[in-house]
Design a protein around this motif. Structure first.
Motif, PDB file in Angstrom:
ATOM      1  N   GLY A  99     -14.419 -57.864 101.063  1.00  0.00           N
ATOM      2  CA  GLY A  99     -14.645 -57.890 101.844  1.00  0.00           C
ATOM      3  C   GLY A  99     -13.325 -58.666 102.368  1.00  0.00           C
ATOM      4  O   GLY A  99     -12.965 -59.089 104.243  1.00  0.00           O
ATOM      5  N   THR A 100     -12.588 -59.395 101.935  1.00  0.00           N
ATOM      6  CA  THR A 100     -11.312 -59.800 102.249  1.00  0.00           C
ATOM      7  C   THR A 100     -10.162 -59.246 103.536  1.00  0.00           C
ATOM      8  O   THR A 100     -10.059 -57.861 102.816  1.00  0.00           O
ATOM      9  N   GLN A 101     -10.528 -59.837 104.070  1.00  0.00           N
ATOM     10  CA  GLN A 101      -8.423 -59.505 105.162  1.00  0.00           C
ATOM     11  C   GLN A 101      -7.458 -59.842 105.204  1.00  0.00           C
ATOM     12  O   GLN A 101      -7.680 -61.143 105.004  1.00  0.00           O
ATOM     13  N   MET A 102      -6.397 -59.030 105.072  1.00  0.00           N
ATOM     14  CA  MET A 102      -5.495 -59.294 104.831  1.00  0.00           C
ATOM     15  C   MET A 102      -4.407 -59.914 106.595  1.00  0.00           C
ATOM     16  O   MET A 102      -4.688 -58.018 107.019  1.00  0.00           O
ATOM     17  N   TYR A 103      -3.946 -60.312 107.525  1.00  0.00           N
ATOM     18  CA  TYR A 103      -3.139 -60.328 108.394  1.00  0.00           C
ATOM     19  C   TYR A 103      -1.317 -60.984 107.911  1.00  0.00           C
ATOM     20  O   TYR A 103      -1.630 -61.970 107.421  1.00  0.00           O
ATOM     21  N   LEU A 104      -0.228 -59.956 108.052  1.00  0.00           N
ATOM     22  CA  LEU A 104       0.863 -59.923 108.006  1.00  0.00           C
ATOM     23  C   LEU A 104       1.078 -60.058 109.360  1.00  0.00           C
ATOM     24  O   LEU A 104       0.841 -58.802 110.116  1.00  0.00           O
ATOM     25  N   ALA A 105       2.650 -61.240 108.831  1.00  0.00           N
ATOM     26  CA  ALA A 105       3.279 -60.863 110.821  1.00  0.00           C
ATOM     27  C   ALA A 105       4.692 -61.384 110.722  1.00  0.00           C
ATOM     28  O   ALA A 105       5.122 -62.018 110.053  1.00  0.00           O
ATOM     29  N   GLY A 106       5.877 -60.430 111.222  1.00  0.00           N
ATOM     30  CA  GLY A 106       6.871 -60.536 111.226  1.00  0.00           C
ATOM     31  C   GLY A 106       7.460 -59.427 110.317  1.00  0.00           C
ATOM     32  O   GLY A 106       7.532 -58.659 111.215  1.00  0.00           O
ATOM     33  N   SER A 107       8.520 -59.944 109.578  1.00  0.00           N
ATOM     34  CA  SER A 107       9.876 -58.866 109.364  1.00  0.00           C
ATOM     35  C   SER A 107       9.334 -57.503 108.788  1.00  0.00           C
ATOM     36  O   SER A 107       8.317 -57.619 108.518  1.00  0.00           O
ATOM     37  N   GLU A 108      10.103 -56.551 109.447  1.00  0.00           N
ATOM     38  CA  GLU A 108       9.369 -55.343 108.308  1.00  0.00           C
ATOM     39  C   GLU A 108       9.678 -55.164 106.584  1.00  0.00           C
ATOM     40  O   GLU A 108       8.093 -54.827 106.192  1.00  0.00           O
ATOM     41  N   GLY A 109      10.475 -56.358 106.791  1.00  0.00           N
ATOM     42  CA  GLY A 109      10.630 -56.386 104.794  1.00  0.00           C
ATOM     43  C   GLY A 109       9.673 -56.702 104.794  1.00  0.00           C
ATOM     44  O   GLY A 109       8.927 -56.625 103.494  1.00  0.00           O
ATOM     45  N   MET A 110       9.115 -58.186 104.780  1.00  0.00           N
ATOM     46  CA  MET A 110       8.229 -58.294 104.716  1.00  0.00           C
ATOM     47  C   MET A 110       6.865 -57.974 104.251  1.00  0.00           C
ATOM     48  O   MET A 110       6.306 -58.021 102.962  1.00  0.00           O
ATOM     49  N   MET A 111       6.368 -57.358 104.962  1.00  0.00           N
ATOM     50  CA  MET A 111       4.887 -56.526 105.709  1.00  0.00           C
ATOM     51  C   MET A 111       5.005 -55.513 104.471  1.00  0.00           C
ATOM     52  O   MET A 111       3.607 -55.513 103.834  1.00  0.00           O
ATOM     53  N   GLY A 112       6.046 -54.540 104.565  1.00  0.00           N
ATOM     54  CA  GLY A 112       6.441 -53.406 103.970  1.00  0.00           C
ATOM     55  C   GLY A 112       6.013 -54.157 102.222  1.00  0.00           C
ATOM     56  O   GLY A 112       5.091 -53.414 101.336  1.00  0.00           O
ATOM     57  N   ALA A 113       6.210 -55.310 101.784  1.00  0.00           N
ATOM     58  CA  ALA A 113       6.585 -55.320  99.915  1.00  0.00           C
ATOM     59  C   ALA A 113       5.332 -56.178  99.929  1.00  0.00           C
ATOM     60  O   ALA A 113       4.844 -55.216  99.176  1.00  0.00           O
ATOM     61  N   LEU A 114       5.011 -57.124 101.071  1.00  0.00           N
ATOM     62  CA  LEU A 114       3.516 -57.311 100.712  1.00  0.00           C
ATOM     63  C   LEU A 114       2.348 -56.608 100.814  1.00  0.00           C
ATOM     64  O   LEU A 114       1.187 -56.902 100.354  1.00  0.00           O
ATOM     65  N   CYS A 115       2.553 -55.562 101.418  1.00  0.00           N
ATOM     66  CA  CYS A 115       1.377 -54.000 101.735  1.00  0.00           C
ATOM     67  C   CYS A 115       1.546 -53.874 100.762  1.00  0.00           C
ATOM     68  O   CYS A 115       0.343 -53.364  99.881  1.00  0.00           O
ATOM     69  N   ALA A 116       2.358 -53.974  99.645  1.00  0.00           N
ATOM     70  CA  ALA A 116       3.048 -52.737  98.226  1.00  0.00           C
ATOM     71  C   ALA A 116       2.235 -53.418  97.659  1.00  0.00           C
ATOM     72  O   ALA A 116       0.800 -52.854  96.613  1.00  0.00           O
ATOM     73  N   LEU A 117       2.746 -55.076  97.536  1.00  0.00           N
ATOM     74  CA  LEU A 117       1.623 -55.578  96.195  1.00  0.00           C
ATOM     75  C   LEU A 117       0.575 -55.643  96.704  1.00  0.00           C
ATOM     76  O   LEU A 117      -0.508 -55.549  95.754  1.00  0.00           O
ATOM     77  N   ALA A 118      -0.941 -55.959  98.175  1.00  0.00           N
ATOM     78  CA  ALA A 118      -1.898 -56.387  97.616  1.00  0.00           C
ATOM     79  C   ALA A 118      -2.450 -55.140  97.527  1.00  0.00           C
ATOM     80  O   ALA A 118      -3.629 -55.192  97.145  1.00  0.00           O
ATOM     81  N   THR A 119      -1.368 -53.588  97.876  1.00  0.00           N
ATOM     82  CA  THR A 119      -2.514 -52.447  97.593  1.00  0.00           C
ATOM     83  C   THR A 119      -2.446 -52.601  96.340  1.00  0.00           C
ATOM     84  O   THR A 119      -3.325 -51.887  95.329  1.00  0.00           O
ATOM     85  N   ALA A 120      -1.298 -52.480  96.191  1.00  0.00           N
ATOM     86  CA  ALA A 120      -1.716 -52.487  93.697  1.00  0.00           C
ATOM     87  C   ALA A 120      -2.107 -53.106  93.453  1.00  0.00           C
ATOM     88  O   ALA A 120      -2.937 -53.095  92.377  1.00  0.00           O
ATOM     89  N   CYS A 121      -2.737 -54.145  94.362  1.00  0.00           N
ATOM     90  CA  CYS A 121      -4.169 -55.279  93.390  1.00  0.00           C
ATOM     91  C   CYS A 121      -5.115 -55.213  93.906  1.00  0.00           C
ATOM     92  O   CYS A 121      -5.881 -55.511  93.056  1.00  0.00           O
ATOM     93  N   GLY A 122      -5.249 -53.887  94.858  1.00  0.00           N
ATOM     94  CA  GLY A 122      -7.081 -53.423  94.770  1.00  0.00           C
ATOM     95  C   GLY A 122      -7.306 -53.365  96.241  1.00  0.00           C
ATOM     96  O   GLY A 122      -8.681 -52.918  96.521  1.00  0.00           O
ATOM     97  N   LEU A 123      -6.256 -53.999  96.930  1.00  0.00           N
ATOM     98  CA  LEU A 123      -6.977 -54.415  98.297  1.00  0.00           C
ATOM     99  C   LEU A 123      -6.394 -53.025  99.290  1.00  0.00           C
ATOM    100  O   LEU A 123      -5.906 -52.395  99.342  1.00  0.00           O
ATOM    101  N   PRO A 124      -7.822 -52.247 100.017  1.00  0.00           N
ATOM    102  CA  PRO A 124      -7.707 -50.788 101.126  1.00  0.00           C
ATOM    103  C   PRO A 124      -6.891 -51.559 102.515  1.00  0.00           C
ATOM    104  O   PRO A 124      -6.852 -52.398 102.799  1.00  0.00           O
ATOM    105  N   MET A 125      -5.975 -49.997 102.040  1.00  0.00           N
ATOM    106  CA  MET A 125      -5.118 -50.562 103.613  1.00  0.00           C
ATOM    107  C   MET A 125      -5.439 -51.021 104.568  1.00  0.00           C
ATOM    108  O   MET A 125      -4.889 -51.525 105.536  1.00  0.00           O
ATOM    109  N   ASP A 126      -7.383 -50.612 105.156  1.00  0.00           N
ATOM    110  CA  ASP A 126      -7.716 -50.563 105.576  1.00  0.00           C
ATOM    111  C   ASP A 126      -8.095 -52.164 106.084  1.00  0.00           C
ATOM    112  O   ASP A 126      -8.911 -52.380 107.037  1.00  0.00           O
ATOM    113  N   ALA A 127      -8.359 -52.834 105.247  1.00  0.00           N
ATOM    114  CA  ALA A 127      -7.765 -53.967 105.281  1.00  0.00           C
ATOM    115  C   ALA A 127      -6.928 -55.324 105.228  1.00  0.00           C
ATOM    116  O   ALA A 127      -6.914 -56.853 104.881  1.00  0.00           O
TER     117      ALA A 127
END
Length: 200
Positions: A99-127
């Motif tokens: 149930g952990t949520q992730m909030y990312l704010a800022g540049s596209e590069g930062m958000m893209g890199a951390l989204c990829a990291l989070a999903t690779a670690c198993g966090l679903p995109m809808d979180a």
């Protein structure tokens, strides 16, 4: 920092909306200097959003850090760059609860890199929520050498790894968190269009 209006594009192009609170659900919140304002806006809309949050600021402006420290009950982690933030976020994700949520704010590069990291670690995109703040600069991958070039602001641009002149495409790879760049003169060597600033 004002948000950027992005023109409609292909389906793989990320879209961004203002962050919305999931109340006191466990959360990992990450922002760069420009995105810190989005986190502050979110906290002002619902103070409960930080009850179980881990907050990471990348190279934060001191006034925003001071304001955030006054608004939250947990320590705010600061990191000097995206690479260091990625290591910390990976560690936080390794102990994250369901149930952990992730909030990312800022540049596209930062958000893209951390989204990829989070999903690779198993966090679903809808979180994962993203709010763009800052420039229209892109994180680009050369499809030829697979090298990543950060903060690309012109089209075409020169790959920082192999030197090819690449066309900036709107195609975005969520797996690697980057847009794709393709050789602009592969079929007509030396015929390169004039350089333009990337439009959102």
């Amino acid at each position: 920092m004002l948000t950027v209006e992005f023109s409609p594009s292909i389906d793989s192009r990320p879209t961004y909306a203002p962050l919305k609170s999931h109340g006191s659900a466990p959360a990992i919140m990450v922002a760069d200097t420009n995105g810190a304002d989005a986190l502050l806006d979110l906290m002002a809309s619902d103070s409960a959003v930080t009850d179980k949050a881990q907050i990471v600021l990348i190279a934060p402006a001191s006034d925003k850090l001071a304001r955030m420290d006054l608004m939250v009950k947990t320590p705010v982690h600061t990191t000097p760059d995206l690479d260091t933030a990625g290591l910390l976020v990976r560690q936080l994700l390794s102990t994250a609860r369901m149930g952990t949520q992730m909030y990312l704010a800022g540049s596209e590069g930062m958000m893209g890199a951390l989204c990829a990291l989070a999903t690779a670690c198993g966090l679903p995109m809808d979180a994962i929520q993203t709010e763009h703040r800052g420039t229209a600069a892109r994180r680009m991958q050369c499809v030829h050498c697979k090298g990543i070039t950060e903060d690309v602001t012109t089209d075409p641009f020169e790959c920082s790894h192999c030197g090819l002149t690449l066309f900036v495409r709107d195609h975005f790879s969520r797996r690697i968190g980057a847009f794709q760049g393709v050789c602009v003169d592969a079929e007509t060597p030396g015929l390169i269009p004039a350089t333009q600033e990337i439009r959102p």
